[in-house]
Design an enzyme around this catalytic site. Structure first.
Site, PDB file in Angstrom:
ATOM      1  CB  THR A 186      -2.232  10.963  31.050  1.00  0.00           C
ATOM      2  OG1 THR A 186      -2.161  12.396  31.334  1.00  0.00           O
ATOM      3  CG2 THR A 186      -2.930  10.665  29.668  1.00  0.00           C
ATOM      4  CG  ASN A 187      -6.795  12.438  34.702  1.00  0.00           C
ATOM      5  OD1 ASN A 187      -7.276  11.390  34.633  1.00  0.00           O
ATOM      6  ND2 ASN A 187      -6.834  13.059  35.884  1.00  0.00           N
ATOM      7  CB  ILE A 188      -8.367  13.799  28.256  1.00  0.00           C
ATOM      8  CG1 ILE A 188      -7.938  12.243  27.831  1.00  0.00           C
ATOM      9  CG2 ILE A 188      -8.555  14.484  27.115  1.00  0.00           C
ATOM     10  CD1 ILE A 188      -9.145  11.515  26.870  1.00  0.00           C
TER      11      ILE A 188
END
Ligand code: C5P
Length: 218
Positions: free
Chosen positions: A29-31
């Site tokens: 995922t991305n933050i």
């Protein structure tokens, strides 16, 4: 902002991260908190737009009066966007879409291999914003670029590459996760820095700029 600024317009917004499954309990995922996208949804709604918000996995309340579609992966986000984009006059891609996903998703939880490493093969995800901007009759497209350095250079290049009339750039260290941000707007006339402010105030500034551009187009 005048209350009817975007009256009669349908604004489609993506927000939050995407999560690309590796196995049933793990993913890439991305933050991204989703706060900036949700603030924009509120701001657009406040000035009379019909708002559809396609949200990745975030823990935020749905803004009042906004239609929310929850998704997990970039592929699901793309499907939801393409289904809703037909009658949208404005598309704002705020989501931090994962650039890659695992080539295969393991049906069962991956077990430790006993000392040796684990190699994951990744394939590239579609660029949702570039795809929408390349539609035959595209909505007015607004992109976001979060960079860790060289903001002016990278953001301007991204705006041109994705063929966007407007791109909002920010330095990651200024905005991520927090309640405030500092952004610069890039359009064909150049760069327009907005003062550092809360994400709600910045959303208002972005909406004012985009509404002025829409008004000039007509
Ligand atoms: O190229 P980069 O990912 O930095 O571009 C960011 C912009 O493009 C954001 O507006 C983001 O929502 C959008 N984007 C997208 N689909 C992707 C990657 C980025 O819509 N796969």
């Amino acid at each position: 902002l005048s209350p009817g600024l975007l009256a009669g317009r349908h604004v489609l917004i993506t927000a939050g991260p995407t999560l690309e499954a590796i196995d049933p309990v793990r993913g890439i995922t991305n933050i991204s908190s989703g706060k900036m996208g949700f603030a924009l949804a509120r701001a657009c709604r406040r000035v009379g737009a019909r708002v559809t918000l396609v949200a990745g996995p975030v823990s935020l309340a749905t803004p009042r009066g906004v239609e929310r579609i929850d998704v997990v992966s970039a592929a699901q986000m793309r499907d939801a966007v393409l289904r809703a984009v037909g009658d949208a006059g404005v598309f704002i891609g705020v989501a931090a879409v994962a650039d890659y996903r695992p080539a295969e998703v393991s049906e069962h939880k991956i077990k430790k291999s006993g000392g040796s490493g684990l190699a994951l093969e990744l394939v590239q995800n579609p660029d949702i914003l570039a795809e929408v901007a390349a539609l035959p009759n595209p909505p007015f497209c607004v992109g976001f670029a979060a960079e860790s350095r060289n903001l002016d250079e990278y953001a301007s290049a991204k705006r041109l590459k994705k063929r966007l009339p407007l791109l909002v750039g920010n330095l990651i260290q200024d905005g991520m996760g927090g309640e405030s941000n500092r952004v610069v707007l890039y359009d064909e006339l150049g760069r327009h820095p907005l003062p550092a402010a809360s994400k709600d105030e910045i959303a208002g500034g972005i909406v004012a700029h985009l509404a002025a551009m829409l008004a000039n187009k007509q």
